[in-house]
Scaffold this active site. Structure first.
Site, mmCIF file in Angstrom:
data_model
loop_
_atom_site.group_PDB
_atom_site.id
_atom_site.type_symbol
_atom_site.label_atom_id
_atom_site.label_comp_id
_atom_site.label_asym_id
_atom_site.label_seq_id
_atom_site.Cartn_x
_atom_site.Cartn_y
_atom_site.Cartn_z
ATOM 1 N N LYS A 113 36.360 -22.094 -47.671
ATOM 2 C CA LYS A 113 37.395 -22.282 -46.654
ATOM 3 C C LYS A 113 36.405 -21.488 -45.429
ATOM 4 O O LYS A 113 36.683 -20.533 -45.148
ATOM 5 C CB LYS A 113 38.717 -21.818 -46.603
ATOM 6 C CG LYS A 113 39.573 -22.623 -45.855
ATOM 7 C CD LYS A 113 40.764 -21.907 -45.089
ATOM 8 C CE LYS A 113 40.519 -20.945 -44.373
ATOM 9 N NZ LYS A 113 40.013 -21.446 -42.962
ATOM 10 N N GLU B 170 35.005 -7.874 -47.683
ATOM 11 C CA GLU B 170 34.080 -7.299 -46.622
ATOM 12 C C GLU B 170 34.692 -7.618 -45.128
ATOM 13 O O GLU B 170 35.014 -8.461 -44.480
ATOM 14 C CB GLU B 170 32.659 -8.087 -46.335
ATOM 15 C CG GLU B 170 32.077 -8.016 -47.812
ATOM 16 C CD GLU B 170 30.547 -8.458 -47.936
ATOM 17 O OE1 GLU B 170 30.133 -8.701 -46.537
ATOM 18 O OE2 GLU B 170 30.096 -8.583 -48.809
ATOM 19 N N CYS C 193 30.744 -7.283 -37.481
ATOM 20 C CA CYS C 193 31.476 -6.119 -38.313
ATOM 21 C C CYS C 193 30.658 -4.753 -38.391
ATOM 22 O O CYS C 193 31.160 -3.830 -38.261
ATOM 23 C CB CYS C 193 31.665 -6.668 -39.731
ATOM 24 S SG CYS C 193 30.423 -7.098 -40.624
ATOM 25 N N GLU D 24 38.713 -2.037 -34.000
ATOM 26 C CA GLU D 24 37.497 -2.867 -34.018
ATOM 27 C C GLU D 24 37.705 -3.934 -32.917
ATOM 28 O O GLU D 24 38.429 -4.757 -32.783
ATOM 29 C CB GLU D 24 37.581 -3.707 -35.390
ATOM 30 C CG GLU D 24 36.301 -4.428 -35.377
ATOM 31 C CD GLU D 24 36.189 -5.351 -36.635
ATOM 32 O OE1 GLU D 24 37.035 -5.717 -37.035
ATOM 33 O OE2 GLU D 24 35.278 -5.345 -37.253
HETATM 34 P P1 NAI Z 1 40.892 -13.460 -40.033
HETATM 35 O O1 NAI Z 1 40.430 -12.114 -40.560
HETATM 36 O O2 NAI Z 1 42.318 -13.713 -39.902
HETATM 37 O O3 NAI Z 1 40.249 -14.817 -40.647
HETATM 38 C C1 NAI Z 1 38.973 -14.933 -41.274
HETATM 39 C C2 NAI Z 1 39.401 -15.939 -42.493
HETATM 40 O O4 NAI Z 1 40.205 -15.712 -43.096
HETATM 41 C C3 NAI Z 1 39.468 -17.262 -41.595
HETATM 42 O O5 NAI Z 1 38.630 -18.342 -42.530
HETATM 43 C C4 NAI Z 1 40.929 -17.521 -41.886
HETATM 44 O O6 NAI Z 1 41.360 -18.717 -41.684
HETATM 45 C C5 NAI Z 1 41.134 -16.902 -43.209
HETATM 46 N N1 NAI Z 1 42.725 -16.374 -43.130
HETATM 47 C C6 NAI Z 1 43.477 -15.635 -42.383
HETATM 48 N N2 NAI Z 1 44.418 -15.433 -42.886
HETATM 49 C C7 NAI Z 1 44.563 -15.639 -44.240
HETATM 50 C C8 NAI Z 1 45.343 -15.682 -45.391
HETATM 51 N N3 NAI Z 1 46.645 -15.014 -45.208
HETATM 52 N N4 NAI Z 1 45.034 -16.269 -46.723
HETATM 53 C C9 NAI Z 1 43.948 -16.879 -46.828
HETATM 54 N N5 NAI Z 1 42.926 -16.746 -45.681
HETATM 55 C C10 NAI Z 1 43.237 -16.480 -44.463
HETATM 56 O O7 NAI Z 1 39.997 -13.010 -38.570
HETATM 57 P P2 NAI Z 1 40.342 -13.933 -37.080
HETATM 58 O O8 NAI Z 1 41.571 -13.983 -37.235
HETATM 59 O O9 NAI Z 1 39.664 -15.089 -37.211
HETATM 60 O O10 NAI Z 1 40.009 -12.936 -36.196
HETATM 61 C C11 NAI Z 1 40.864 -11.694 -35.776
HETATM 62 C C12 NAI Z 1 40.033 -10.546 -35.829
HETATM 63 O O11 NAI Z 1 39.579 -10.000 -36.873
HETATM 64 C C13 NAI Z 1 38.997 -10.601 -34.537
HETATM 65 O O12 NAI Z 1 39.638 -10.348 -33.330
HETATM 66 C C14 NAI Z 1 37.864 -9.494 -35.099
HETATM 67 O O13 NAI Z 1 38.527 -8.347 -34.533
HETATM 68 C C15 NAI Z 1 38.390 -9.454 -36.552
HETATM 69 N N6 NAI Z 1 37.191 -10.047 -37.501
HETATM 70 C C16 NAI Z 1 36.433 -9.214 -38.192
HETATM 71 C C17 NAI Z 1 35.319 -9.874 -38.940
HETATM 72 C C18 NAI Z 1 34.479 -8.946 -39.528
HETATM 73 O O14 NAI Z 1 33.479 -9.497 -39.916
HETATM 74 N N7 NAI Z 1 34.501 -7.788 -39.644
HETATM 75 C C19 NAI Z 1 35.260 -11.171 -39.038
HETATM 76 C C20 NAI Z 1 36.151 -12.035 -38.144
HETATM 77 C C21 NAI Z 1 37.226 -11.306 -37.195
#
Ligand code: NAI
Ligand code: MG
Length: 484
Positions: free
Chosen positions: A175, A251, A285, A379
């Site tokens: 996904k 991660e 990250c 972050e």
């Molecule tokens: P997110 O962690 O919400 O989303 C990442 C993935 O998880 C997406 O594919 C999303 O659809 C999925 N997801 C979200 N909630 C879920 C759930 N309850 N069950 C299953 N899948 C779920 O990150 P988002 O909303 O894109 O970004 C939010 C913040 O997270 C960003 O502003 C950033 O600060 C941080 N982030 C950090 C990352 C890293 O590598 N450390 C990568 C992406 C975002």
């Protein structure tokens, strides 16, 4: 407008209820594609396809060499489709096209090739017991893997999960993040072209909570969940995995400390520190978002760093030469702006940057932010770095470790003993000395604290994506032979 379908059981398709959502190009701030919006029913069909391909299909039963050949063909096709894949990520989430073409696509091919070869060449253990038995280990596939990917390196981070899962004989439902769906569908299409059987790599689009993502993590037919994204989401996914007793690899976020000692090669330290926090507009990250510089060189370092940051080319991500594009989405831009707007309130000051049109933020250097300021603790995930002076090595290590995260850290010094001492003292999954971002795919990758659970890479990926099994055999005593 382009339509981005799911790929389920080898068939490109709409959602069962016909629902879709837009993918917005951050450079134009307008939708550029319509994407299938997966529901629980679509997740059910995707897991069903992966389950059948795992339980009955040829993929888990092929030899490593045959599976590896398919993965190598997929890597070749990924390279042959560099332009299409790079443009997909750049249009979805705004990363500079040079990075997408020059880094993300080649690294995706490298992930596929590395894990194919790693699995083919891996050893098991043989344990000669002194009790008239011997034991050996096997590594059969875990089964169905749910891979949930983020939007910052859509193609590259998806392949980091999918490649080892497939190489070890699993089937996958990927996904992609809702902000970066396109490249995953292209890869699934290429996988079929490479000869991967239908149902082995399925792509399911949609949101997380109450949508495709949550439906996938709640499905009891899933055997492994691997997730990269925000720490808060990691907690939710971990709870879903616990309900089904499914191993999960997380991660999560980071707040990388970057320590520059006064004996460092300053030009090199500036160069790497710029890359560490401004690559991908800081949406990494591993970003080195907290710079700690020894007091004697701090002023000179800041002068040089600010000059280098100001020289970065900010602009249209689809134009070659651009180094900083827009942030990935309106919501994310608002979040990063929120941190910048709070800098002065918390006692810090913006020394450079902090501007930008549309969803772009110019490379930003924050001075004097106290240790408890949000910009120091949370972050930001944008092109924003705090710079804090320190006096002693112990003080630097304490400041670096004063975080709930523990993904990575960097040390710049020419003192050999100090490099080893400090690296060993830092609570971080990866420590880079006099470099940044350099990876050996055999090394453990992951974070401490809120940065994650588990490690991936090389044998660590094998451990997660297989069900390691012990076989213990009795060696019968002589039945008439004279062999002793
Ligand atoms: P997110 O962690 O919400 O989303 C990442 C993935 O998880 C997406 O594919 C999303 O659809 C999925 N997801 C979200 N909630 C879920 C759930 N309850 N069950 C299953 N899948 C779920 O990150 P988002 O909303 O894109 O970004 C939010 C913040 O997270 C960003 O502003 C950033 O600060 C941080 N982030 C950090 C990352 C890293 O590598 N450390 C990568 C992406 C975002
Ligand atoms: Mg989210």
């Amino acid at each position: 407008m382009m339509f981005v379908p799911h790929v389920i059981d080898g068939v490109e398709q709409e959602s069962s209820d016909g629902a879709s959502f837009p993918s917005v190009d951050p450079a134009t701030r307008a939708p550029h594609a319509s994407v299938a919006l997966g529901s629980a029913a679509d997740a059910d069909r995707a897991v069903d396809a992966a389950r059948r391909a795992s339980d009955e299909g040829p993929w888990p039963r092929m030899g490593f060499a045959e599976r590896g050949a398919v993965l190598h063909r997929l890597a070749d096709l990924v390279v042959a489709h560099t332009d299409e894949l790079a443009l997909a990520d750049t249009t979805d989430m705004g990363k500079p096209i040079d990075d997408a073409r020059g880094k993300d696509v080649p690294r995706t091919a490298q992930n596929l090739r590395f894990f194919a070869d790693h699995a083919r060449l891996a050893h098991g253990d043989v344990l000669p017991m002194d009790t008239g038995h011997h034991a050996y280990s096997r590594f059969p596939p875990a089964g169905v893997v749910a891979a949930i990917a983020p939007w910052n390196f859509p193609l590259m981070l998806a392949s980091w999960k999918v490649a080892p899962a497939l190489a070890w004989g699993n089937t996958v439902v990927l996904k992609p993040a809702e902000d970066s769906p396109t490249s995953a569908t292209v890869v699934a299409r290429l996988a079929l072209e490479a000869g991967m059987p239908p149902g082995v790599l399925n792509v399911l689009h949609g949101y997380g909570p109450d949508s495709a993502g949550a439906a996938l993590t709640d499905d009891p037919r899933v055997d492994r969940i691997t997730f990269t994204g925000e720490s808060a989401t990691g907690r939710v996914i971990s709870a879903a995995a616990a309900r089904n007793l499914v191993p999960v690899s997380l991660e999560l976020g980071g707040k990388g400390a970057n320590l520059v000692f006064d004996d460092a090669d300053l030009a090199g330290a500036v160069d790497w520190s710029i890359k560490a926090v401004f690559t991908n507009a800081g949406q990494v990250c591993l970003a080195g978002s907290r710079l700690y510089v020894q007091r004697g060189v701090c002023e000179e370092f800041v002068e040089r760093f600010v000059a280098a940051a100001g020289a970065l080319v900010v602009g249209d991500p689809k134009v070659t030469g651009t180094q900083i594009g827009p942030l990935a989405s309106e919501a994310h831009h608002a979040k990063v702006r929120g941190y910048l707007d709070g800098v002065e309130r918390s006692g810090g000051k913006i020394r450079a940057g902090g501007e930008g049109e549309g969803w772009t933020v110019t490379p930003t250097v924050v001075l004097d932010a106290p240790p408890d300021a949000p910009v120091q603790r949370e972050e930001v995930f944008g092109p924003v770095v705090t710079v804090t002076p320190f006096d002693t090595e112990a003080e630097a290590v304490r400041a670096a470790d004063d975080t709930r995260y523990g993904l990575n850290a960097m040390v710049f010094t020419e003192n050999l003993s100090r490099a080893h001492r400090v690296a060993g003292a830092l609570r971080a999954g990866t420590v880079w000395v006099n470099c940044f971002f350099v990876r050996d795919l055999r090394a453990p990758f992951g974070g401490m604290g809120d940065s994650g659970v588990g490690r991936e890479g090389g044998d660590f990926s094998r451990e997660f994506f297989t069900e390691p099994q012990a076989v213990v055999m009795a060696i019968r005593p002589d039945d008439g032979s004279d062999v002793r």
